[in-house]
Structure formats: structure tokens, C-alpha cells
Write a protein that holds these residues in place. Structure first.
Motif, PDB file in Angstrom:
ATOM      1  N   THR A 171       0.711  -1.254   0.020  1.00  0.00           N
ATOM      2  CA  THR A 171       0.031  -0.157  -0.004  1.00  0.00           C
ATOM      3  C   THR A 171       0.942   1.390  -0.131  1.00  0.00           C
ATOM      4  O   THR A 171       0.644   2.298  -0.714  1.00  0.00           O
ATOM      5  N   GLU A 172       1.975   1.263   0.678  1.00  0.00           N
ATOM      6  CA  GLU A 172       2.698   2.575   0.826  1.00  0.00           C
ATOM      7  C   GLU A 172       3.588   2.904  -0.377  1.00  0.00           C
ATOM      8  O   GLU A 172       4.166   3.921  -0.644  1.00  0.00           O
ATOM      9  N   THR A 173       3.733   1.685  -1.140  1.00  0.00           N
ATOM     10  CA  THR A 173       4.680   1.935  -2.466  1.00  0.00           C
ATOM     11  C   THR A 173       4.231   1.687  -3.809  1.00  0.00           C
ATOM     12  O   THR A 173       4.655   1.978  -4.803  1.00  0.00           O
TER      13      THR A 173
END
Length: 246
Positions: A171-173
């Protein structure tokens, strides 16, 4: 198209891979690919051809040169399909090895099965009827089965073997993996669309009479309408909030 779909740092790599497919693929087609695909002998095998290595025998019948070039382009096209499926996570030496195998053996053998008129998917019976070992003969006018199915299966195998890009679905990248150039994507799509008029209509093999010209015209109409419907479907899905996964 592929260069626009990858991150900027990988643009040069994907361009080199596509150039390698052509510069390596055609010599492989010259040495062994074409012979395996269309080198049916007087007592042919149902698996692969066995003559015309290094184009021996084609100089006496130069009509075959246009088939060699046209089908060679199909061969390299099948290999380029895979380059996009494994983009950003395959070294050049690995992709080069695969390209040699694809254009020398894998694709040509499948072509022989379906397009040589002597292979397991389409051959002439003793009664003079076209048939296959599975029953009805396989018919593929312009490569939607042979070219794209072989390329698609190769892409699936490659994607499974190398796996996703590291952190691609975190999700973060995940936003970091968006294609870097939408204009390149759009321009590449138009180039592909235009190019398929040559491949699809050109698969008639000739335009010497009215009937063949009408067939080529029908193919061109289908080549126009099909992408239009596909494009409209994508626009509709995007309008409904379906987010593309690159």
C-alpha cells in the motif's frame, strides 16, 4: 507503449529489450526458425519442418522471400509480447536467452502445427480434407491464436516464474510503480493500431484480384471497429471508477 508503462529509470532497459528481439529474433528465424515453421518435406513430420535451414532452397523460388519476411515479423512480435509481461524484473541476459528459444524453437514449432498445412492442428487427410488430430482443423487467419496465444502463454509463464516487482502491491509504495509517460502509452497504442492494418490485411497474402481485395477490406474494417469498442469499454470502466493496475 512499454517504455511509457514502466518507471523512467527502466525506459532504456525496455527499449533495448525490444531492439534485441528484432536483432536477435530474425537471425534465429533465418537459421532455424523458418525451417522448423515451414520446412515441410516430401514426407513431412507432423511436429516440425526440416528444410530451408539458412534459407537454402529459397533462392530458387524467390516467391517464398515475402513469406519469410512477413512470418518473421510475426515471430518477433510473439517474443515482444513477453517483454512487457516481465518488464522491470528481468536481466538482459535472461531475456536474451528466452528470445533465442522463443524465435528458434517454441514459436516456429507451433506455427508448423497450425500454418504449414502438415502439422498436428491442420493437415490434409488421405481423402483430401483438412483435419487435425483433435478433429476439426485449426484455422487462424492472422495470428490471433498462434501469435498471441503463444506470446500470452509465454507471458504468463514468465510472470509466474519471476513474480511481481518487489513492493509492487504494498500500500505504501504501489504508487511508485505507475507508468512514467501517458503520452508514450497513447502514442504507442496508435502505432500498434496502425501496424495491425498491415499484419491483418496483409495476411490475405496478395491483392491481385477483387475477391482478395474485398477480403482485405473486410479485415481492415474489423481491425478498425474492434479497437474502437475495446477503447470505449476501457473509458466506460474508468468512468465507473475501476482503477487500472499497471
Amino acid at each position: 507503449l512499454e517504455s511509457g508503462m514502466v518507471r523512467f529509470k527502466n525506459t532504456q532497459n525496455i527499449l533495448v529489450k525490444n531492439l534485441l528481439v528484432v536483432t536477435v529474433g530474425f537471425p534465429c528465424w533465418y537459421v532455424i526458425g523458418y525451417p522448423l515453421a515451414f520446412g515441410a518435406t516430401d514426407r513431412p513430420s507432423m511436429f516440425a519442418g526440416s528444410k530451408f535451414f539458412f534459407m537454402q532452397g529459397l533462392w530458387e523460388n524467390k516467391d517464398a522471400l515475402r513469406l519469410w519476411l512477413f512470418q518473421g515479423a510475426f515471430c518477433t512480435t510473439a517474443a515482444t509480447i513477453i517483454s512487457g509481461a516481465i518488464a522491470e524484473r528481468t536481466q538482459l541476459k535472461g531475456f536474451l536467452t528466452f528470445t533465442v528459444l522463443m524465435t528458434s524453437v517454441i514459436y516456429p514449432v507451433v506455427v508448423y502445427w497450425g500454418w504449414s498445412g502438415r502439422g498436428v492442428l491442420n493437415f490434409m487427410s488421405d481423402e483430401g480434407e483438412s483435419k487435425s488430430l483433435l478433429g476439426a482443423p485449426f484455422i487462424d487467419f492472422a495470428g490471433s491464436g498462434i501469435v498471441h496465444l503463444v506470446g500470452g502463454i509465454g507471458s504468463l509463464c514468465g510472470a509466474i516464474i519471476v513474480g511481481p516487482r518487489k513492493a509492487r502491491f504494498d500500500t505504501e509504495t504501489e504508487a511508485e510503480f505507475d507508468g512514467h509517460s501517458v503520452p508514450f502509452c497513447a502514442l504507442g497504442t496508435l502505432f500498434l493500431w496502425f501496424g495491425w492494418y498491415g499484419f491483418n490485411s496483409g495476411s490475405t497474402g496478395e491483392l491481385h484480384d477483387k475477391a482478395t481485395a474485398n477480403t482485405a477490406g473486410l479485415v481492415a474494417v474489423n481491425t478498425t471497429l474492434s479497437p474502437c469498442v475495446s477503447g470505449l469499454l476501457v473509458f466506460l470502466l474508468r468512468a465507473k471508477g475501476v482503477r487500472p493496475q499497471l
